[in-house]
Every structure is written in C-alpha cells, then in structure tokens.
Design a protein around this motif. Structure first.
Motif, PDB file in Angstrom:
ATOM      1  N   LEU A   1       0.649  -1.267   0.031  1.00 60.72           N
ATOM      2  CA  LEU A   1       0.030  -0.001  -0.037  1.00 60.72           C
ATOM      3  C   LEU A   1       0.739   1.247  -0.136  1.00 60.72           C
ATOM      4  O   LEU A   1       0.466   2.259  -0.514  1.00 60.72           O
ATOM      5  CB  LEU A   1      -0.887   0.033   1.258  1.00 60.72           C
ATOM      6  N   ALA A   2       1.978   1.096   0.546  1.00 56.90           N
ATOM      7  CA  ALA A   2       2.861   2.367   0.679  1.00 56.90           C
ATOM      8  C   ALA A   2       3.874   2.436  -0.560  1.00 56.90           C
ATOM      9  O   ALA A   2       4.462   3.675  -0.853  1.00 56.90           O
ATOM     10  CB  ALA A   2       3.741   2.239   1.850  1.00 56.90           C
ATOM     11  N   SER A   3       3.914   1.572  -1.389  1.00 57.29           N
ATOM     12  CA  SER A   3       4.676   1.460  -2.550  1.00 57.29           C
ATOM     13  C   SER A   3       4.279   2.378  -3.751  1.00 57.29           C
ATOM     14  O   SER A   3       2.938   2.468  -3.992  1.00 57.29           O
ATOM     15  CB  SER A   3       4.760   0.145  -3.127  1.00 57.29           C
ATOM     16  N   PRO A   4       5.300   3.288  -4.549  1.00 57.35           N
ATOM     17  CA  PRO A   4       4.963   3.961  -5.373  1.00 57.35           C
ATOM     18  C   PRO A   4       4.222   3.095  -6.709  1.00 57.35           C
ATOM     19  O   PRO A   4       3.973   3.606  -7.580  1.00 57.35           O
ATOM     20  CB  PRO A   4       6.319   4.536  -5.903  1.00 57.35           C
ATOM     21  N   ALA A   5       4.362   1.667  -6.473  1.00 54.53           N
ATOM     22  CA  ALA A   5       4.171   0.753  -7.570  1.00 54.53           C
ATOM     23  C   ALA A   5       2.498   0.630  -7.762  1.00 54.53           C
ATOM     24  O   ALA A   5       1.851   0.187  -8.484  1.00 54.53           O
ATOM     25  CB  ALA A   5       4.790  -0.363  -7.584  1.00 54.53           C
ATOM     26  N   LEU A   6       1.885   1.057  -6.437  1.00 50.56           N
ATOM     27  CA  LEU A   6       0.481   0.955  -6.349  1.00 50.56           C
ATOM     28  C   LEU A   6      -0.380   1.878  -7.476  1.00 50.56           C
ATOM     29  O   LEU A   6      -0.049   2.917  -7.571  1.00 50.56           O
ATOM     30  CB  LEU A   6      -0.025   1.418  -4.790  1.00 50.56           C
ATOM     31  N   PRO A   7      -1.139   0.999  -8.028  1.00 47.12           N
ATOM     32  CA  PRO A   7      -1.557   1.728  -9.318  1.00 47.12           C
ATOM     33  C   PRO A   7      -2.576   2.806  -9.169  1.00 47.12           C
ATOM     34  O   PRO A   7      -3.785   2.887  -9.370  1.00 47.12           O
ATOM     35  CB  PRO A   7      -2.154   0.691 -10.277  1.00 47.12           C
ATOM     36  N   VAL A   8      -2.256   4.015  -8.261  1.00 45.07           N
ATOM     37  CA  VAL A   8      -3.345   5.005  -8.103  1.00 45.07           C
ATOM     38  C   VAL A   8      -3.027   6.174  -8.587  1.00 45.07           C
ATOM     39  O   VAL A   8      -3.425   7.437  -8.468  1.00 45.07           O
ATOM     40  CB  VAL A   8      -3.567   5.184  -6.584  1.00 45.07           C
ATOM     41  N   GLY A   9      -1.677   6.414  -9.343  1.00 41.04           N
ATOM     42  CA  GLY A   9      -1.445   7.829  -9.976  1.00 41.04           C
ATOM     43  C   GLY A   9      -0.790   8.676  -8.937  1.00 41.04           C
ATOM     44  O   GLY A   9      -0.753   9.816  -9.211  1.00 41.04           O
TER      45      GLY A   9
ATOM     46  N   PHE B   1       4.151   7.000   4.943  1.00 41.82           N
ATOM     47  CA  PHE B   1       5.681   6.902   4.276  1.00 41.82           C
ATOM     48  C   PHE B   1       5.085   6.954   2.719  1.00 41.82           C
ATOM     49  O   PHE B   1       6.068   7.227   1.973  1.00 41.82           O
ATOM     50  CB  PHE B   1       6.014   5.429   4.879  1.00 41.82           C
ATOM     51  N   GLY B   2       3.868   6.431   2.316  1.00 41.72           N
ATOM     52  CA  GLY B   2       3.679   6.570   0.823  1.00 41.72           C
ATOM     53  C   GLY B   2       3.688   7.928   0.493  1.00 41.72           C
ATOM     54  O   GLY B   2       4.075   8.230  -0.556  1.00 41.72           O
ATOM     55  N   TRP B   3       3.082   8.836   1.498  1.00 49.31           N
ATOM     56  CA  TRP B   3       2.757   9.990   0.938  1.00 49.31           C
ATOM     57  C   TRP B   3       4.309  10.809   0.940  1.00 49.31           C
ATOM     58  O   TRP B   3       4.656  11.385  -0.135  1.00 49.31           O
ATOM     59  CB  TRP B   3       1.946  10.813   2.110  1.00 49.31           C
ATOM     60  N   ALA B   4       5.105  10.484   1.932  1.00 49.63           N
ATOM     61  CA  ALA B   4       6.369  11.109   1.923  1.00 49.63           C
ATOM     62  C   ALA B   4       7.389  10.565   0.756  1.00 49.63           C
ATOM     63  O   ALA B   4       7.961  11.584   0.180  1.00 49.63           O
ATOM     64  CB  ALA B   4       7.088  10.354   3.609  1.00 49.63           C
ATOM     65  N   GLU B   5       7.092   9.438   0.534  1.00 50.75           N
ATOM     66  CA  GLU B   5       7.914   9.050  -0.699  1.00 50.75           C
ATOM     67  C   GLU B   5       7.549   9.833  -1.927  1.00 50.75           C
ATOM     68  O   GLU B   5       8.302   9.976  -2.637  1.00 50.75           O
ATOM     69  CB  GLU B   5       8.030   7.360  -0.777  1.00 50.75           C
ATOM     70  N   ASN B   6       6.123   9.679  -2.361  1.00 55.06           N
ATOM     71  CA  ASN B   6       5.843  10.430  -3.271  1.00 55.06           C
ATOM     72  C   ASN B   6       6.219  11.846  -3.397  1.00 55.06           C
ATOM     73  O   ASN B   6       6.815  12.412  -4.386  1.00 55.06           O
ATOM     74  CB  ASN B   6       4.360  10.432  -3.422  1.00 55.06           C
ATOM     75  N   LEU B   7       6.081  12.760  -2.372  1.00 57.24           N
ATOM     76  CA  LEU B   7       6.604  14.043  -2.349  1.00 57.24           C
ATOM     77  C   LEU B   7       7.856  14.370  -2.341  1.00 57.24           C
ATOM     78  O   LEU B   7       8.304  15.484  -3.143  1.00 57.24           O
ATOM     79  CB  LEU B   7       5.852  14.606  -1.016  1.00 57.24           C
ATOM     80  N   VAL B   8       8.929  13.479  -2.003  1.00 53.32           N
ATOM     81  CA  VAL B   8      10.180  13.621  -2.047  1.00 53.32           C
ATOM     82  C   VAL B   8      10.607  13.560  -3.269  1.00 53.32           C
ATOM     83  O   VAL B   8      11.423  14.092  -4.098  1.00 53.32           O
ATOM     84  CB  VAL B   8      11.113  12.634  -1.167  1.00 53.32           C
ATOM     85  N   GLN B   9      10.075  12.566  -4.174  1.00 55.84           N
ATOM     86  CA  GLN B   9      10.414  12.099  -5.688  1.00 55.84           C
ATOM     87  C   GLN B   9       9.985  13.398  -6.438  1.00 55.84           C
ATOM     88  O   GLN B   9      10.552  13.924  -7.281  1.00 55.84           O
ATOM     89  CB  GLN B   9       9.430  10.979  -6.038  1.00 55.84           C
ATOM     90  N   ALA B  10       8.611  14.009  -5.903  1.00 52.99           N
ATOM     91  CA  ALA B  10       8.185  15.344  -6.543  1.00 52.99           C
ATOM     92  C   ALA B  10       9.371  16.320  -6.382  1.00 52.99           C
ATOM     93  O   ALA B  10       9.635  17.138  -7.440  1.00 52.99           O
ATOM     94  CB  ALA B  10       6.883  15.914  -6.075  1.00 52.99           C
ATOM     95  N   ALA B  11       9.750  16.372  -5.270  1.00 52.97           N
ATOM     96  CA  ALA B  11      10.772  17.445  -5.036  1.00 52.97           C
ATOM     97  C   ALA B  11      12.004  17.231  -5.526  1.00 52.97           C
ATOM     98  O   ALA B  11      12.833  18.293  -6.255  1.00 52.97           O
ATOM     99  CB  ALA B  11      11.050  17.562  -3.560  1.00 52.97           C
ATOM    100  N   ILE B  12      12.518  15.958  -5.909  1.00 58.34           N
ATOM    101  CA  ILE B  12      13.712  15.618  -6.578  1.00 58.34           C
ATOM    102  C   ILE B  12      13.530  16.144  -8.110  1.00 58.34           C
ATOM    103  O   ILE B  12      14.547  16.688  -8.747  1.00 58.34           O
ATOM    104  CB  ILE B  12      14.233  14.208  -6.515  1.00 58.34           C
ATOM    105  N   LYS B  13      12.480  16.112  -8.700  1.00 61.94           N
ATOM    106  CA  LYS B  13      12.036  16.275  -9.970  1.00 61.94           C
ATOM    107  C   LYS B  13      11.964  17.888 -10.270  1.00 61.94           C
ATOM    108  O   LYS B  13      12.497  18.480 -11.267  1.00 61.94           O
ATOM    109  CB  LYS B  13      10.767  15.751 -10.563  1.00 61.94           C
TER     110      LYS B  13
END
Length: 263
Positions: free
Chosen positions: A43-51, A192-204
């Motif tokens: 559920l926390a994985s970026p691979a979860l197909p929810v966009g 953690f799922g939220w944090a990982e997505n937002l950190v990836q957004a910051a990197i980009k």
C-alpha cells in the motif's frame, strides 16, 4: 479519543541461528504477521496503481513561487505539511473511516452512514479544485484495485458506491482494514507512501539530487511515528483542514504556465 484496533502479534522464536551454527537470542519485536506487513508495504509502494506519482500537492507551485529552493527548504515544507495536513486532517479521516469499516456489521446502515460522513468531510474540506480532484482520482483508482483484490467483500462495493467518488483517505482506510493491520500501522504506511511520493516530486521539480532526497525522506520517516501518535491521541472532532498557504498555492498551480504535476 480514537479507538485503536489491534491485531494479534506473530510468535517470536526464542533464538535464531547464525551462519556459523551458533544460537543467539532473538529479541526483535514483531508488530504484525508477515502477510500483513507485506500488504502495508504494498500500500505504501509507488507501484500501487493509483497515480500518486503524478501529484506534488502544491510543492511545484511553492518551487515556482521561490518558497522551496533547496534541500533545507524542501524538508521544512514537507515537515510543515506533515503536521498541518496529515496530522490534523488526513489521518483523522482515515481513522474515522477505518473504524466504520471495522464495525461488527459493516453492511449495517450505521456503518454506511459513518463511511459516507467521512468521505463527505474529505470532499468538503479540500481547499482547491485540483486537491479535490486528486482525492477523488486516487480514491477511485484504489477502489478499483480493491475490487480485484477482494471482489466478494461487501465493503468494497460500499466504497465504490460513494458519490461523487470514494476519496483517497477513505479508500486507504478500507485497504488498511483488509490488510488486517492495526490503525497505527495503517497510518504509518499511509504516511510513508505520502512522504516517498512528495520527496520524488521534490527531486524532479526543484531539482534535488538523489542523496539529498534520501536525507529529506529520512527526516520525514523519523518524524512519522510521533506524528501518527499525535493524530491518534487527538479527539476526532478536532479534525480540521486549514492550510491557507497551501490552498492559495494549489489554486495558483491550476493556472501555472509550465508544470510537471497535476497538483
């Protein structure tokens, strides 16, 4: 107080065997059965197909406005969002829906009313159009995924029937309930799922290097347990959605000239 729902812990072996054959004490606590832990990781994985990867939740607009420019300002921004949005708004909604889905008779009118109330609260407290659309799109996608995972569970159809759409916090609450995890672990996975997505957004969008991104993620991971405990120890009637700076930036992002993300 929000009632915590606990699950039995898996038995822990008294000793473990090392590679050289020696038996040593095993004192590591096991907070959830292995299957439950894997479900939460899923559920926390970026691979979860929810966009989730396609949203920055106002971060891209903050970068465009010059409010977030480097690792330090990105860490401050996300730490503030953790405290002002997740603790005070997002997690109380997840907890409220989770309790409804875990009722002894989840198909009863009382449970349906509670789930609908939680979903309506999320819809009514999203402070910009794109934040509401994000909640609806991710919630609808997770509901469709859950229909494939648990097609015979009546709670999934209850979720999918919510109008105009199931929202992300409510859908995640059902996913957590189906995993068998207790509420605290569900909220940690959500965070953690939220944090990982937002950190990836910051990197980009800043951009940041991978090492800088990992340091920001480490700081968020360190803050998550205490933040979850704060949410669990608060009165659910104190839930609020009030982050005016984020709301203004999100509204501006809707008309931003050049952007990578949908929010």
């Amino acid at each position: 107080m929000i009632t915590r729902i606990t699950t039995p812990t898996a038995p822990v072996a008294a000793t473990v065997t090392t590679t050289d054959g020696a038996a040593v004490p095993n004192n590591a606590p096991v907070s959830a059965p292995s299957r439950t832990l894997l479900q939460l990781m899923w559920l926390a994985s970026p691979a979860l197909p929810v966009g989730g990867f396609s949203y920055s939740e106002g971060l891209e607009a903050a970068v465009d406005a010059g409010l977030v420019t480097d690792e330090a300002s990105a860490a401050r921004w996300l730490q503030d969002q953790l405290q002002l949005v997740l603790v005070r708004s997002e997690w109380p909604a997840v907890a409220r829906a989770h309790a409804a889905f875990m009722m002894d008779s989840p198909e009863a009118p009382t449970a349906l009313k509670a789930v609908k109330a939680a979903n309506d609260w999320v819809l009514h407290t999203r402070e910009s159009r794109e934040l509401r659309l994000q909640a609806e799109q991710m919630g609808r996608s997770l509901a469709d995924w859950l229909r494939q995972r648990a097609p015979d569970d009546p709670r999934v159809e209850m979720l999918r029937a919510l109008h105009p759409a199931p929202t992300w916090p409510v859908a995640f609450a059902l996913a957590g309930a189906l995993s068998g995890a207790d509420l605290r672990d569900v909220l940690l996975a959500h965070g953690f799922g939220w944090a990982e997505n937002l950190v990836q957004a910051a990197i980009k969008c800043i951009p940041l290097g991978q090492s800088a991104g990992q340091r920001v993620l480490q700081a968020l991971a360190d803050a998550l347990p205490a933040a979850v405990d704060e949410a669990l120890n608060s009165n659910i009637t104190d839930a609020q959605a009030f982050a005016p700076g984020l709301a203004i930036l999100s509204a501006q992002h809707e008309q931003q000239y050049s952007r990578l993300f949908r929010s």
